[in-house]
Design a protein around this motif. Structure first.
Motif, PDB file in Angstrom:
ATOM      1  N   THR A 130       0.812  -1.215   0.000  1.00 15.19           N
ATOM      2  CA  THR A 130       0.000   0.000   0.000  1.00 15.19           C
ATOM      3  C   THR A 130       0.845   1.265   0.000  1.00 15.19           C
ATOM      4  O   THR A 130       0.374   2.321  -0.412  1.00 15.19           O
ATOM      5  N   VAL A 131       2.069   1.171   0.518  1.00  9.82           N
ATOM      6  CA  VAL A 131       2.969   2.325   0.546  1.00  9.82           C
ATOM      7  C   VAL A 131       4.151   2.041  -0.375  1.00  9.82           C
ATOM      8  O   VAL A 131       4.889   1.090  -0.175  1.00  9.82           O
ATOM      9  N   THR A 132       4.332   2.881  -1.383  1.00  7.15           N
ATOM     10  CA  THR A 132       5.421   2.726  -2.352  1.00  7.15           C
ATOM     11  C   THR A 132       6.153   4.051  -2.440  1.00  7.15           C
ATOM     12  O   THR A 132       5.685   4.994  -3.097  1.00  7.15           O
ATOM     13  N   GLU A 133       7.294   4.107  -1.728  1.00  4.20           N
ATOM     14  CA  GLU A 133       8.031   5.371  -1.686  1.00  4.20           C
ATOM     15  C   GLU A 133       8.619   5.720  -3.057  1.00  4.20           C
ATOM     16  O   GLU A 133       8.666   6.890  -3.439  1.00  4.20           O
ATOM     17  N   ASP A 134       9.092   4.734  -3.801  1.00  2.00           N
ATOM     18  CA  ASP A 134       9.688   4.982  -5.116  1.00  2.00           C
ATOM     19  C   ASP A 134       8.702   4.645  -6.232  1.00  2.00           C
ATOM     20  O   ASP A 134       9.057   4.036  -7.248  1.00  2.00           O
ATOM     21  N   ALA A 135       7.419   5.000  -6.000  1.00  2.00           N
ATOM     22  CA  ALA A 135       6.390   4.735  -7.002  1.00  2.00           C
ATOM     23  C   ALA A 135       6.666   5.544  -8.272  1.00  2.00           C
ATOM     24  O   ALA A 135       7.259   6.631  -8.231  1.00  2.00           O
ATOM     25  N   PRO A 136       6.230   5.017  -9.413  1.00  2.00           N
ATOM     26  CA  PRO A 136       6.414   5.772 -10.664  1.00  2.00           C
ATOM     27  C   PRO A 136       5.591   7.065 -10.642  1.00  2.00           C
ATOM     28  O   PRO A 136       4.543   7.128  -9.997  1.00  2.00           O
ATOM     29  N   VAL A 197      -2.485  11.646   3.910  1.00  2.00           N
ATOM     30  CA  VAL A 197      -1.960  10.644   2.994  1.00  2.00           C
ATOM     31  C   VAL A 197      -1.442  11.356   1.737  1.00  2.00           C
ATOM     32  O   VAL A 197      -2.123  12.224   1.177  1.00  2.00           O
ATOM     33  N   TYR A 198      -0.214  10.908   1.309  1.00  2.00           N
ATOM     34  CA  TYR A 198       0.412  11.477   0.114  1.00  2.00           C
ATOM     35  C   TYR A 198       0.409  10.419  -0.986  1.00  2.00           C
ATOM     36  O   TYR A 198       0.822   9.275  -0.776  1.00  2.00           O
ATOM     37  N   LEU A 199      -0.066  10.842  -2.188  1.00  2.00           N
ATOM     38  CA  LEU A 199      -0.173   9.925  -3.314  1.00  2.00           C
ATOM     39  C   LEU A 199       0.426  10.572  -4.555  1.00  2.00           C
ATOM     40  O   LEU A 199       0.523  11.807  -4.645  1.00  2.00           O
ATOM     41  N   GLN A 200       0.803   9.678  -5.505  1.00  2.00           N
ATOM     42  CA  GLN A 200       1.247  10.178  -6.807  1.00  2.00           C
ATOM     43  C   GLN A 200       0.814   9.187  -7.880  1.00  2.00           C
ATOM     44  O   GLN A 200       0.652   8.003  -7.633  1.00  2.00           O
ATOM     45  N   SER A 205      -2.077   4.342 -12.549  1.00  2.00           N
ATOM     46  CA  SER A 205      -2.800   4.193 -11.287  1.00  2.00           C
ATOM     47  C   SER A 205      -2.157   5.058 -10.208  1.00  2.00           C
ATOM     48  O   SER A 205      -1.041   5.576 -10.375  1.00  2.00           O
ATOM     49  N   TRP A 206      -2.905   5.223  -9.120  1.00  2.00           N
ATOM     50  CA  TRP A 206      -2.429   6.024  -7.995  1.00  2.00           C
ATOM     51  C   TRP A 206      -1.697   5.132  -6.980  1.00  2.00           C
ATOM     52  O   TRP A 206      -2.090   3.993  -6.731  1.00  2.00           O
ATOM     53  N   HIS A 207      -0.624   5.690  -6.391  1.00  2.00           N
ATOM     54  CA  HIS A 207       0.198   4.977  -5.417  1.00  2.00           C
ATOM     55  C   HIS A 207       0.378   5.851  -4.170  1.00  2.00           C
ATOM     56  O   HIS A 207       0.587   7.055  -4.284  1.00  2.00           O
ATOM     57  N   VAL A 208       0.311   5.214  -2.990  1.00  2.00           N
ATOM     58  CA  VAL A 208       0.559   5.915  -1.732  1.00  2.00           C
ATOM     59  C   VAL A 208       2.064   5.896  -1.486  1.00  2.00           C
ATOM     60  O   VAL A 208       2.679   4.834  -1.391  1.00  2.00           O
ATOM     61  N   THR A 209       2.644   7.080  -1.390  1.00  2.00           N
ATOM     62  CA  THR A 209       4.082   7.172  -1.143  1.00  2.00           C
ATOM     63  C   THR A 209       4.388   7.280   0.367  1.00  2.00           C
ATOM     64  O   THR A 209       5.446   6.837   0.810  1.00  2.00           O
ATOM     65  N   SER A 210       3.462   7.867   1.161  1.00  2.00           N
ATOM     66  CA  SER A 210       3.650   7.956   2.612  1.00  2.00           C
ATOM     67  C   SER A 210       2.342   8.409   3.233  1.00  2.00           C
ATOM     68  O   SER A 210       1.448   8.941   2.538  1.00  2.00           O
ATOM     69  N   TYR A 211       2.255   8.209   4.560  1.00  2.00           N
ATOM     70  CA  TYR A 211       1.059   8.704   5.284  1.00  2.00           C
ATOM     71  C   TYR A 211       1.444   8.821   6.752  1.00  2.00           C
ATOM     72  O   TYR A 211       2.401   8.213   7.228  1.00  2.00           O
ATOM     73  N   GLU A 212       0.674   9.630   7.480  1.00  2.00           N
ATOM     74  CA  GLU A 212       0.922   9.785   8.916  1.00  2.00           C
ATOM     75  C   GLU A 212      -0.416  10.019   9.627  1.00  2.00           C
ATOM     76  O   GLU A 212      -1.355  10.570   9.050  1.00  2.00           O
TER      77      GLU A 212
END
Length: 215
Positions: A130-136, A197-200, A205-212
């Motif tokens: 669910t969390v992909t820091e190096d998402a495209p 929540v941060y997405l890109q 498709s959309w990817h979650v890069t981080s959340y707190e």
């Protein structure tokens, strides 16, 4: 011989006869009494010997009964008293049972540890999915922020996956965080849980890069 003399002689003869008859009757009574006493004595002797014989028989029977009872008690004590082999077998059985219980406890602990490890691995795997820091990143993607759009629907789904909130979450803010990037501020329906929540967007498709989690 005169009449007087003849009368005297008759009288004397009658007195002698009467005295003889009286003495004979008395002697017969004595005989009867002696015979009765002798009979009573014999009966007493027979009674005494019979009683002594009964007492002797009873004593012997009691002695035999006591001996039999003592023998039964000894046999019962011997049967109740465990032999050394039985005690040893009992101790070995108890030790084996204790060892089996210890092995079962160790096995349960290992199983629980393995389950905890699997749960941790599953949680880590879920987070990694669910969390992909190096998402495209596709900077040319034009995000549609209108309610019900494909972008908003997919963004909400990704937020639900990463936060664990239900479909009735509150979207306080969904805004631009740069080219192809979005930041979403959401909470549970009772607002006890709040997240940012941060997405890109990338590769369609959309990817979650981080959340707190927010206070």
């Amino acid at each position: 011989m005169s009449k007087n003399e003849s009368r005297r002689e008759r009288k004397n003869q009658e007195e002698q006869v009467s005295s003889k008859s009286n003495s004979g009757g008395i002697s017969k009574v004595y005989y009867w009494i002696i015979g009765a006493l002798f009979l009573v004595l014999i009966l007493l002797i027979v009674f005494i010997f019979s009683r002594s014989g009964d007492d002797l028989d009873l004593g012997e029977e009691e002695d035999q009964t006591a001996l039999v009872q003592d023998a039964e008690d000894e046999n019962a004590e011997e049967s109740e008293a465990p032999t050394e082999n039985e005690q040893t077998d009992s101790q070995e059985d108890q030790e084996n049972q204790d060892n089996e219980e210890n092995q079962e406890n160790e096995s349960d602990e290992e199983t629980n540890s393995e389950e905890d490890t699997e749960d941790d691995a599953a949680a880590a795997e879920d987070e990694s999915t669910t969390v992909t820091e190096d998402a495209p990143l596709d900077t040319d993607h034009a995000t549609d922020y209108s309610n019900g759009s494909a972008d908003r629907v997919e963004i909400k789904e990704r937020v639900m996956d990463v936060t664990g909130l239900s479909d009735d979450l509150i979207e306080h803010w969904v805004g631009n965080d740069g080219p192809g990037r979005v930041v979403a501020t959401v909470s549970s329906r009772d607002q006890s849980e709040n997240y940012e929540v941060y997405l890109q967007y990338g590769n369609g498709s959309w990817h979650v890069t981080s959340y707190e989690r927010l206070d």
